[in-house]
Design an enzyme around this catalytic site. Structure first.
Site, PDB file in Angstrom:
ATOM      1  N   ASP A   1       0.896  -1.181  -0.049  1.00 31.56           N
ATOM      2  CA  ASP A   1       0.009  -0.072  -0.030  1.00 31.56           C
ATOM      3  C   ASP A   1       0.853   1.212   0.033  1.00 31.56           C
ATOM      4  OD1 ASP A   1      -1.945  -1.569   2.197  1.00 31.56           O
ATOM      5  OD2 ASP A   1      -2.666  -1.273   0.176  1.00 31.56           O
TER       6      ASP A   1
ATOM      7  N   ASP B   1      -7.342  -1.084  -4.348  1.00 32.52           N
ATOM      8  CA  ASP B   1      -8.115  -0.860  -3.734  1.00 32.52           C
ATOM      9  C   ASP B   1      -9.173   0.199  -4.268  1.00 32.52           C
ATOM     10  OD1 ASP B   1      -5.954  -0.924  -0.926  1.00 32.52           O
ATOM     11  OD2 ASP B   1      -7.299  -2.377  -1.685  1.00 32.52           O
TER      12      ASP B   1
HETATM   13  C1  LIG Z   1     -11.080  -1.696  -0.882  1.00 34.93           C
HETATM   14  C2  LIG Z   1     -11.211  -3.213  -0.365  1.00 34.93           C
HETATM   15  C3  LIG Z   1      -9.991  -3.616   0.538  1.00 34.93           C
HETATM   16  C4  LIG Z   1      -9.543  -4.875  -0.454  1.00 34.93           C
HETATM   17  O1  LIG Z   1     -10.309  -6.100  -0.564  1.00 34.93           O
HETATM   18  C5  LIG Z   1      -9.735  -6.876  -1.350  1.00 34.93           C
HETATM   19  O2  LIG Z   1      -8.641  -7.091  -1.778  1.00 34.93           O
HETATM   20  C6  LIG Z   1     -10.957  -7.899  -1.854  1.00 34.93           C
HETATM   21  C7  LIG Z   1     -10.936  -8.295  -3.265  1.00 34.93           C
HETATM   22  C8  LIG Z   1     -10.699  -9.182  -0.933  1.00 34.93           C
HETATM   23  C9  LIG Z   1     -10.979  -9.015   0.688  1.00 34.93           C
HETATM   24  C10 LIG Z   1     -10.300 -10.361   1.293  1.00 34.93           C
HETATM   25  C11 LIG Z   1     -12.436  -9.285   0.740  1.00 34.93           C
HETATM   26  C12 LIG Z   1     -12.994  -7.746   0.943  1.00 34.93           C
HETATM   27  C13 LIG Z   1     -13.104  -7.644   2.457  1.00 34.93           C
HETATM   28  C14 LIG Z   1     -14.129  -6.367   2.625  1.00 34.93           C
HETATM   29  C15 LIG Z   1     -13.374  -5.163   2.983  1.00 34.93           C
HETATM   30  O3  LIG Z   1     -12.304  -5.322   3.300  1.00 34.93           O
HETATM   31  C16 LIG Z   1     -14.064  -4.123   3.456  1.00 34.93           C
HETATM   32  C17 LIG Z   1     -13.952  -2.904   2.304  1.00 34.93           C
HETATM   33  C18 LIG Z   1     -14.707  -1.787   2.597  1.00 34.93           C
HETATM   34  C19 LIG Z   1     -14.245  -0.744   1.501  1.00 34.93           C
HETATM   35  C20 LIG Z   1     -15.618  -0.409   0.702  1.00 34.93           C
HETATM   36  C21 LIG Z   1     -15.710  -0.930  -0.406  1.00 34.93           C
HETATM   37  C22 LIG Z   1     -13.638   0.283   2.264  1.00 34.93           C
HETATM   38  C23 LIG Z   1     -12.262   0.916   1.571  1.00 34.93           C
HETATM   39  C24 LIG Z   1     -11.022   0.538   2.488  1.00 34.93           C
HETATM   40  C25 LIG Z   1      -9.949   0.880   2.108  1.00 34.93           C
HETATM   41  C26 LIG Z   1      -9.687   1.120   0.784  1.00 34.93           C
HETATM   42  O4  LIG Z   1      -9.851   2.679   0.470  1.00 34.93           O
HETATM   43  C27 LIG Z   1      -9.545   3.053  -0.876  1.00 34.93           C
HETATM   44  C28 LIG Z   1      -8.755   0.799   2.958  1.00 34.93           C
HETATM   45  C29 LIG Z   1      -7.720  -0.227   2.335  1.00 34.93           C
HETATM   46  C30 LIG Z   1      -6.522  -0.577   3.175  1.00 34.93           C
HETATM   47  O5  LIG Z   1      -6.998  -0.978   4.595  1.00 34.93           O
HETATM   48  C31 LIG Z   1      -5.505  -1.400   2.489  1.00 34.93           C
HETATM   49  O6  LIG Z   1      -4.392  -1.539   3.296  1.00 34.93           O
HETATM   50  C32 LIG Z   1      -6.082  -2.677   2.131  1.00 34.93           C
HETATM   51  C33 LIG Z   1      -5.202  -3.516   1.401  1.00 34.93           C
HETATM   52  O7  LIG Z   1      -4.611  -2.941   0.216  1.00 34.93           O
HETATM   53  C34 LIG Z   1      -5.967  -4.938   1.088  1.00 34.93           C
HETATM   54  N1  LIG Z   1      -7.236  -4.637   0.252  1.00 34.93           N
HETATM   55  C35 LIG Z   1      -8.013  -5.016   0.538  1.00 34.93           C
HETATM   56  O8  LIG Z   1      -8.355  -6.147   1.093  1.00 34.93           O
END
Ligand SMILES: CCC[C@@H]1OC(=O)[C@@H](C)C[C@H](C)CCCCC(=O)CCC[C@@H](CC)/C=C/C=C(\COC)CC[C@@H](O)[C@@H](O)C[C@H](O)CNC1=O
Length: 155
Positions: free
Chosen positions: A111, A129
């Site tokens: 990230d 993301d």
């Molecule tokens: C965006 C989904 C996160 C992404 O899901 C993915 O990969 C998916 C495809 C697989 C996951 C195992 C399943 C989703 C879990 C649902 C979840 O998590 C709730 C999400 C809410 C969302 C509203 C839709 C808020 C937003 C947050 C953030 C993004 O802001 C832009 C903060 C990102 C930072 O915490 C960063 O460290 C995260 C890191 O990069 C890993 N990323 C993931 O796990």
């Protein structure tokens, strides 16, 4: 088919930016882009959003595979007029695969986008993301919009 190109573009941009961060910056290094608003900070996350479920890689693989398969089935079923819906699905597909590659190859997600929304230090995220969130938002708007259209036809 066109939608897979969007997903591929998201994956490429996501992987290139992450590769540059890993190559050019040491962990924790931060570059100010806009004072008090936007920084590029080299960060890693072994969890999902807000660092939830740290290290539960198998759970993430499972969820991501289900999400990716679901999105592909949905894209295949799209009709001609669902253009925006297809773009939303393609963005989510690219985002999910982008983070999946990190989880498989690096066992953690890179990230680097560090924004301060007002005083709240929003969790550091990446291109994948952003694509996921933008895809979710477009899908949400389309669903609302579609609902409205149907109501109008009925009246
Ligand atoms: C965006 C989904 C996160 C992404 O899901 C993915 O990969 C998916 C495809 C697989 C996951 C195992 C399943 C989703 C879990 C649902 C979840 O998590 C709730 C999400 C809410 C969302 C509203 C839709 C808020 C937003 C947050 C953030 C993004 O802001 C832009 C903060 C990102 C930072 O915490 C960063 O460290 C995260 C890191 O990069 C890993 N990323 C993931 O796990």
């Amino acid at each position: 088919m066109f939608y897979y190109l969007i997903a591929l573009a998201v994956i490429l941009i996501d992987q290139v930016t992450k590769w540059m961060i890993v190559k050019e910056m040491y962990y924790g290094q931060s570059i100010t882009v806009i004072e008090n608003f936007l920084y590029i900070t080299s960060h890693r996350n072994r969890g999902a959003a807000w660092g939830i479920l740290q290290g539960q890689m198998w759970f993430f693989y499972l969820i991501t595979v289900v999400v990716v398969v679901g999105l592909i089935i949905y894209i295949q079923k799209l009709k001609k007029q669902d253009k925006w819906f297809g773009i939303a699905l393609a963005l989510m597909l690219g985002g999910a695969i982008g983070n999946f590659i990190d989880r498989v190859v690096r066992k953690e997600v890179v990230d680097f986008v560090n924004t301060y929304i007002f005083t709240y230090d929003f969790p550091i995220f990446n291109v994948a993301d952003s694509a996921l969130v933008v895809g979710v938002i477009i899908m949400f708007i389309m669903t609302l919009f579609e609902g409205k259209m149907k109501k109008e036809h009925k009246e």
